[in-house]
Scaffold this motif. Sequence first.
Motif, PDB file in Angstrom:
ATOM      1  N   ARG A 113       1.079  -1.544   0.056  1.00 44.83           N
ATOM      2  CA  ARG A 113      -0.622   0.380  -0.078  1.00 44.83           C
ATOM      3  C   ARG A 113       0.903   1.533  -0.136  1.00 44.83           C
ATOM      4  O   ARG A 113       0.510   2.079  -0.978  1.00 44.83           O
ATOM      5  N   ALA A 114       1.674   1.439   0.799  1.00 45.52           N
ATOM      6  CA  ALA A 114       3.414   2.432   1.120  1.00 45.52           C
ATOM      7  C   ALA A 114       3.526   2.469  -0.464  1.00 45.52           C
ATOM      8  O   ALA A 114       3.436   4.251  -0.527  1.00 45.52           O
ATOM      9  N   GLU A 115       3.872   1.700  -0.930  1.00 44.36           N
ATOM     10  CA  GLU A 115       4.358   1.620  -2.079  1.00 44.36           C
ATOM     11  C   GLU A 115       3.989   2.213  -3.730  1.00 44.36           C
ATOM     12  O   GLU A 115       4.021   2.996  -4.676  1.00 44.36           O
ATOM     13  N   ARG A 116       2.068   1.672  -3.280  1.00 40.82           N
ATOM     14  CA  ARG A 116       1.532   2.108  -4.312  1.00 40.82           C
ATOM     15  C   ARG A 116       0.614   3.723  -3.899  1.00 40.82           C
ATOM     16  O   ARG A 116       0.970   4.485  -5.215  1.00 40.82           O
ATOM     17  N   GLU A 117       1.526   3.881  -2.927  1.00 44.82           N
ATOM     18  CA  GLU A 117       1.062   6.160  -3.013  1.00 44.82           C
ATOM     19  C   GLU A 117       2.141   6.661  -2.136  1.00 44.82           C
ATOM     20  O   GLU A 117       2.243   8.085  -2.961  1.00 44.82           O
ATOM     21  N   ASN A 118       3.033   6.057  -2.567  1.00 42.14           N
ATOM     22  CA  ASN A 118       4.313   6.698  -2.837  1.00 42.14           C
ATOM     23  C   ASN A 118       5.058   7.379  -1.551  1.00 42.14           C
ATOM     24  O   ASN A 118       4.973   8.591  -1.719  1.00 42.14           O
ATOM     25  N   ARG A 119       4.225   6.740  -0.483  1.00 42.17           N
ATOM     26  CA  ARG A 119       4.735   7.153   0.948  1.00 42.17           C
ATOM     27  C   ARG A 119       5.766   6.255   1.952  1.00 42.17           C
ATOM     28  O   ARG A 119       5.594   5.049   1.725  1.00 42.17           O
ATOM     29  N   SER A 120       5.442   6.819   2.867  1.00 40.57           N
ATOM     30  CA  SER A 120       6.556   5.614   3.523  1.00 40.57           C
ATOM     31  C   SER A 120       5.015   4.732   4.642  1.00 40.57           C
ATOM     32  O   SER A 120       3.737   5.105   4.743  1.00 40.57           O
ATOM     33  N   MET A 121       5.736   3.445   5.099  1.00 42.21           N
ATOM     34  CA  MET A 121       4.592   2.810   5.600  1.00 42.21           C
ATOM     35  C   MET A 121       4.234   2.904   7.228  1.00 42.21           C
ATOM     36  O   MET A 121       3.273   3.546   7.404  1.00 42.21           O
ATOM     37  N   GLN A 122       5.330   3.742   7.636  1.00 38.75           N
ATOM     38  CA  GLN A 122       4.647   4.857   8.959  1.00 38.75           C
ATOM     39  C   GLN A 122       3.905   5.071   8.708  1.00 38.75           C
ATOM     40  O   GLN A 122       3.021   5.864   9.767  1.00 38.75           O
ATOM     41  N   ASP A 123       4.044   6.606   7.324  1.00 34.12           N
ATOM     42  CA  ASP A 123       3.109   7.306   6.992  1.00 34.12           C
ATOM     43  C   ASP A 123       1.466   6.453   7.048  1.00 34.12           C
ATOM     44  O   ASP A 123       0.701   7.392   6.984  1.00 34.12           O
ATOM     45  N   VAL A 124       1.609   5.347   6.280  1.00 33.28           N
ATOM     46  CA  VAL A 124       0.462   5.164   6.053  1.00 33.28           C
ATOM     47  C   VAL A 124      -0.219   4.268   7.090  1.00 33.28           C
ATOM     48  O   VAL A 124      -1.372   4.224   7.466  1.00 33.28           O
ATOM     49  N   ALA A 125       1.005   3.619   8.103  1.00 32.68           N
ATOM     50  CA  ALA A 125       0.018   3.010   9.086  1.00 32.68           C
ATOM     51  C   ALA A 125      -0.255   4.226  10.012  1.00 32.68           C
ATOM     52  O   ALA A 125      -1.400   4.214  10.693  1.00 32.68           O
ATOM     53  N   ARG A 126       0.444   5.732  10.452  1.00 33.62           N
ATOM     54  CA  ARG A 126      -0.757   6.398  11.530  1.00 33.62           C
ATOM     55  C   ARG A 126      -2.320   6.983  10.803  1.00 33.62           C
ATOM     56  O   ARG A 126      -2.669   7.460  11.510  1.00 33.62           O
ATOM     57  N   GLN A 127      -2.071   7.514   9.138  1.00 39.39           N
ATOM     58  CA  GLN A 127      -3.233   7.642   8.989  1.00 39.39           C
ATOM     59  C   GLN A 127      -4.263   6.110   8.688  1.00 39.39           C
ATOM     60  O   GLN A 127      -5.689   6.669   9.566  1.00 39.39           O
ATOM     61  N   ALA A 128      -4.281   5.095   8.866  1.00 39.29           N
ATOM     62  CA  ALA A 128      -5.111   4.187   9.069  1.00 39.29           C
ATOM     63  C   ALA A 128      -5.885   3.964  10.794  1.00 39.29           C
ATOM     64  O   ALA A 128      -6.293   4.225  11.519  1.00 39.29           O
TER      65      ALA A 128
END
Length: 67
Positions: free
Chosen positions: A18-33
């Motif tokens: 998911r992070a790669e698809r959104e060109n974001r860090s894994m931490q960013d994606v997890a924090r948003q979730a």
Amino acid sequence: MPMTLRLSDAEVDALRRRAERENRSMQDVARQAVREYVESHSRAELIDQVLDEELPRYAEALERLGQ
């Protein structure tokens, strides 16, 4: 405040993809979730609270409408 989050291998893989698809860090994606989860559940709790407080007030009218 820092914390450790332990994920299964499958969860890490899904988060990484998911992070790669959104060109974001894994931490960013997890924090948003986490933010979205808290916001969603807080909203649901507020709605439940309002319904619990207000529905009894209109119980008779709602019963009449149901007839």
